[in-house]
Write a protein that holds these residues in place. Structure first.
Motif, mmCIF file in Angstrom:
data_model
loop_
_atom_site.group_PDB
_atom_site.id
_atom_site.type_symbol
_atom_site.label_atom_id
_atom_site.label_comp_id
_atom_site.label_asym_id
_atom_site.label_seq_id
_atom_site.Cartn_x
_atom_site.Cartn_y
_atom_site.Cartn_z
ATOM 1 N N PHE A 87 6.053 1.325 3.261
ATOM 2 C CA PHE A 87 5.385 0.952 4.508
ATOM 3 C C PHE A 87 3.916 1.347 4.514
ATOM 4 O O PHE A 87 3.468 2.183 3.745
ATOM 5 N N PHE A 88 3.179 0.686 5.413
ATOM 6 C CA PHE A 88 1.818 1.085 5.740
ATOM 7 C C PHE A 88 1.620 0.835 7.226
ATOM 8 O O PHE A 88 2.438 0.184 7.871
ATOM 9 N N GLU A 89 0.547 1.380 7.754
ATOM 10 C CA GLU A 89 0.288 1.316 9.196
ATOM 11 C C GLU A 89 -0.869 0.365 9.492
ATOM 12 O O GLU A 89 -1.782 0.219 8.689
ATOM 13 N N LYS A 90 -0.777 -0.244 10.660
ATOM 14 C CA LYS A 90 -1.803 -1.188 11.087
ATOM 15 C C LYS A 90 -1.962 -1.068 12.598
ATOM 16 O O LYS A 90 -0.958 -0.981 13.320
ATOM 17 N N LYS A 91 -3.174 -1.041 13.076
ATOM 18 C CA LYS A 91 -3.403 -0.974 14.518
ATOM 19 C C LYS A 91 -3.312 -2.395 15.081
ATOM 20 O O LYS A 91 -4.057 -3.279 14.684
ATOM 21 N N MET A 92 -2.334 -2.569 15.975
ATOM 22 C CA MET A 92 -2.075 -3.873 16.597
ATOM 23 C C MET A 92 -1.424 -3.657 17.951
ATOM 24 O O MET A 92 -0.856 -2.596 18.210
ATOM 25 N N PHE A 93 -1.440 -4.702 18.769
ATOM 26 C CA PHE A 93 -0.747 -4.694 20.069
ATOM 27 C C PHE A 93 -1.129 -3.488 20.920
ATOM 28 O O PHE A 93 -0.327 -2.963 21.677
ATOM 29 N N GLY A 94 -2.345 -3.018 20.776
ATOM 30 C CA GLY A 94 -2.799 -1.886 21.561
ATOM 31 C C GLY A 94 -2.231 -0.557 21.103
ATOM 32 O O GLY A 94 -2.302 0.429 21.815
ATOM 33 N N GLY A 95 -1.648 -0.526 19.940
ATOM 34 C CA GLY A 95 -1.056 0.708 19.416
ATOM 35 C C GLY A 95 -1.056 0.691 17.907
ATOM 36 O O GLY A 95 -2.009 0.240 17.288
ATOM 37 N N ILE A 96 0.038 1.170 17.320
ATOM 38 C CA ILE A 96 0.152 1.213 15.868
ATOM 39 C C ILE A 96 1.472 0.560 15.468
ATOM 40 O O ILE A 96 2.494 0.758 16.118
ATOM 41 N N VAL A 97 1.399 -0.266 14.427
ATOM 42 C CA VAL A 97 2.599 -0.923 13.905
ATOM 43 C C VAL A 97 2.834 -0.449 12.480
ATOM 44 O O VAL A 97 1.891 -0.117 11.767
ATOM 45 N N PHE A 98 4.081 -0.421 12.113
ATOM 46 C CA PHE A 98 4.472 -0.024 10.763
ATOM 47 C C PHE A 98 4.976 -1.267 10.047
ATOM 48 O O PHE A 98 5.929 -1.914 10.502
#
Length: 124
Positions: free
Chosen positions: A22-33
């Motif tokens: 996995f990696f993290e991405k800032k989306m939807f006003g928060g953080i997505v994995f």
């Protein structure tokens, strides 16, 4: 981007324990994995509800069961709720076992989830 770092760490810990790629991405006003380059789960602070939400992408059957629960919200879209995407209110995932339940559903669905199209693919 507003999210609770402690909750993000709880998700990271679970994904690491499961040896997910996995990696993290800032989306939807928060953080997505992103797991195997596909959106899997995430978290954000909803300012209207003043509550931390857990974003889960789950299979059709789990979605239909989950959406009937008081602590689950369909992820809104401009026209209709997004299929397979839910937000779980914090009350339903404060306990470790509850968080693991939701995250395991996300991991179970991930191998069959469609990957989103990349910009380069769309332009071709």
């Amino acid at each position: 981007m507003a999210y609770d770092e402690n909750n993000a760490q709880r998700i990271r810990t679970f994904l690491q324990y499961k040896e997910a790629d996995f990696f993290e991405k800032k989306m939807f006003g928060g953080i997505v994995f992103m797991v195997d380059n596909k959106m899997c789960c995430g978290t954000r602070l909803d300012k209207k509800l003043n509550e931390n939400l857990l974003l889960c992408i789950i299979d059709d059957e789990a979605y239909l069961d989950a959406i009937e629960k008081d602590d689950v919200l369909a992820m809104p879209n401009a026209e209709k709720p997004m299929k397979n995407y839910i937000f779980v209110t914090e009350n339903a995932w404060t306990k470790k076992q509850d968080l693991e339940f939701w995250l395991q559903q996300c991991l179970d669905f991930n191998p069959i989830a469609k990957a989103s199209k990349k910009k380069n693919d769309i332009e071709k």
